[in-house]
Design a protein around this motif. Structure first.
Motif, PDB file in Angstrom:
ATOM      1  N   ARG A 254       0.829  -1.199   0.000  1.00  0.00           N
ATOM      2  CA  ARG A 254       0.000   0.000   0.000  1.00  0.00           C
ATOM      3  C   ARG A 254       0.867   1.254   0.000  1.00  0.00           C
ATOM      4  N   ILE A 255       0.528   2.243  -0.817  1.00  0.00           N
ATOM      5  CA  ILE A 255       1.223   3.525  -0.790  1.00  0.00           C
ATOM      6  C   ILE A 255       0.782   4.304   0.442  1.00  0.00           C
ATOM      7  N   LEU A 256       1.756   4.662   1.278  1.00  0.00           N
ATOM      8  CA  LEU A 256       1.484   5.441   2.485  1.00  0.00           C
ATOM      9  C   LEU A 256       1.840   6.913   2.322  1.00  0.00           C
ATOM     10  N   ALA A 257       2.850   7.193   1.502  1.00  0.00           N
ATOM     11  CA  ALA A 257       3.324   8.576   1.334  1.00  0.00           C
ATOM     12  C   ALA A 257       3.881   8.750  -0.064  1.00  0.00           C
ATOM     13  N   VAL A 258       3.761   9.978  -0.558  1.00  0.00           N
ATOM     14  CA  VAL A 258       4.326  10.350  -1.857  1.00  0.00           C
ATOM     15  C   VAL A 258       5.101  11.642  -1.674  1.00  0.00           C
ATOM     16  N   GLY A 259       6.301  11.692  -2.226  1.00  0.00           N
ATOM     17  CA  GLY A 259       7.121  12.894  -2.157  1.00  0.00           C
ATOM     18  C   GLY A 259       7.515  13.359  -3.545  1.00  0.00           C
ATOM     19  N   LEU A 260       7.695  14.665  -3.682  1.00  0.00           N
ATOM     20  CA  LEU A 260       8.146  15.265  -4.935  1.00  0.00           C
ATOM     21  C   LEU A 260       9.361  16.131  -4.644  1.00  0.00           C
ATOM     22  N   LEU A 261      10.484  15.824  -5.280  1.00  0.00           N
ATOM     23  CA  LEU A 261      11.681  16.658  -5.169  1.00  0.00           C
ATOM     24  C   LEU A 261      11.490  17.847  -6.107  1.00  0.00           C
ATOM     25  N   ASP A 262      10.990  18.940  -5.548  1.00  0.00           N
ATOM     26  CA  ASP A 262      10.674  20.133  -6.327  1.00  0.00           C
ATOM     27  C   ASP A 262      11.928  21.003  -6.386  1.00  0.00           C
ATOM     28  N   GLY A 263      12.871  20.572  -7.220  1.00  0.00           N
ATOM     29  CA  GLY A 263      14.220  21.127  -7.201  1.00  0.00           C
ATOM     30  C   GLY A 263      15.106  20.203  -6.386  1.00  0.00           C
TER      31      GLY A 263
ATOM     32  N   ASP B 125      16.747  20.740  -3.675  1.00  0.00           N
ATOM     33  CA  ASP B 125      16.860  20.945  -2.228  1.00  0.00           C
ATOM     34  C   ASP B 125      15.526  21.037  -1.494  1.00  0.00           C
ATOM     35  N   LEU B 126      14.420  20.695  -2.136  1.00  0.00           N
ATOM     36  CA  LEU B 126      13.114  20.744  -1.481  1.00  0.00           C
ATOM     37  C   LEU B 126      12.333  19.476  -1.750  1.00  0.00           C
ATOM     38  N   LEU B 127      11.954  18.790  -0.684  1.00  0.00           N
ATOM     39  CA  LEU B 127      11.075  17.633  -0.779  1.00  0.00           C
ATOM     40  C   LEU B 127       9.691  18.024  -0.284  1.00  0.00           C
ATOM     41  N   ARG B 128       8.717  17.920  -1.157  1.00  0.00           N
ATOM     42  CA  ARG B 128       7.320  18.145  -0.780  1.00  0.00           C
ATOM     43  C   ARG B 128       6.694  16.776  -0.609  1.00  0.00           C
ATOM     44  N   VAL B 129       6.241  16.468   0.588  1.00  0.00           N
ATOM     45  CA  VAL B 129       5.782  15.116   0.882  1.00  0.00           C
ATOM     46  C   VAL B 129       4.453  15.151   1.612  1.00  0.00           C
ATOM     47  N   THR B 130       3.607  14.177   1.321  1.00  0.00           N
ATOM     48  CA  THR B 130       2.357  14.031   2.051  1.00  0.00           C
ATOM     49  C   THR B 130       2.076  12.557   2.261  1.00  0.00           C
TER      50      THR B 130
END
Length: 288
Positions: free
Chosen positions: A60-69, A71-76
């Motif tokens: 099951r997927i619990l979290a997804v992150g996006l390396l927006d550049g 030096d920034l990880l946007r995660v939920t």
């Protein structure tokens, strides 16, 4: 089973987008939206896949992150595991250690929902609240949206260059092109997206916005919105914002949302003039 982190590959992006779509709902803390991946898709599917991380347990997927550049990880996370200790500790371990390959060494930041347990864990490992707050803004779409005082067009590929030109003239240093619009429009999230252009009385395109639905009854977002630098100060920002809200309403969204740096007072006021309400400020966590 233990929690694992993976790069999804191009084929796995569909699954990541589906998870983000499923997690959107009213009344939850500001989080990564499928439209955020949709806007990133302007760099192409392979680049988007390389920037996405997925955390799973028992498949099951619990979290997804996006390396927006770099030096920034946007995660939920899925809403029901925001306070899951095993997940929070795995996320913390992965972002703290550069050798895990999620974030590099040096100065980096993490954006996570304010109610996520990760927010409580990172400060104990040398992370601190960033100095720059963000203002989330939201507009309820249960009532009709007033028509903007601007001619609005929902564009297709034939107007990609025009849309790109307006976005380029709205943001200093923009590298957006018609080719990047084509890449963005080919992405999975754009099935729920629309790009709008606003025209003045002379027929010139002077404002542009992209809207991203997450499906009927779920919050949608604006990303990006801009007014051509030569046409500012005439209320066009308010008009294109109203048009964006109306477009999301047509797509069945329950609300329209976005986030902007609190220091960008003009942007905050523009969105407010379009019926958006500012929510409590949020801060990224930074290290270095």
């Amino acid at each position: 089973m233990a929690i694992i982190v993976e790069k999804p590959g191009v084929d796995g992006l569909v699954e990541a987008v589906a998870a983000l779509r499923d997690w959107q709902s009213e009344g939850v803390a500001w989080q990564l939206h499928p439209g955020d991946l949709g806007w990133f898709w302007r760099s192409g599917a392979e680049a988007t896949a390389a920037a996405v991380r997925i955390w799973r347990r028992d498949g099951r997927i619990l979290a997804v992150g996006l390396l927006d550049g770099a030096d920034l990880l946007r995660v939920t996370t899925a809403p029901d595991v925001r306070r899951d200790e095993e997940l929070a500790r795995r996320l913390a371990d992965d972002v703290i250690a550069p050798e895990r390959g999620v974030l590099p060494a040096g100065k980096v930041s993490v954006e996570a929902p304010k109610d996520a347990l990760l927010q409580d864990l990172l400060p104990g490992h040398g992370w601190q609240v960033d100095e720059e707050p963000w203002t989330p803004l939201n507009r309820d779409l249960s009532e009709p949206v007033k028509a903007p005082d601007l001619r609005i067009e929902t564009i297709g590929p034939d107007k990609a260059a025009v849309w790109a030109d307006v976005i380029g003239a709205a943001f200093d240093g923009s590298t957006f092109t018609a080719g990047k619009w084509q890449a963005m429009a080919a992405g999975t999230p754009y099935a729920d997206g629309r790009c709008l252009l606003g025209y003045d009385d002379h027929g010139d395109a002077i404002a542009a916005v992209a809207v991203w639905s997450a499906g009927p009854g779920k919050p949608g977002i604006l990303e990006p919105m801009g007014v051509h630098r030569d046409h500012r100060g005439h209320g066009h920002g308010k008009a294109i914002t109203l048009a964006a809200a109306a477009a999301l309403q047509e797509l069945g969204s329950s609300s329209a949302a976005l986030g902007t740096p609190s220091s960008n007072v003009a942007a905050v006021e523009t969105y407010k003039s379009g019926g958006f309400r500012a929510q409590p400020e949020v801060w990224d966590l930074t290290r270095g």
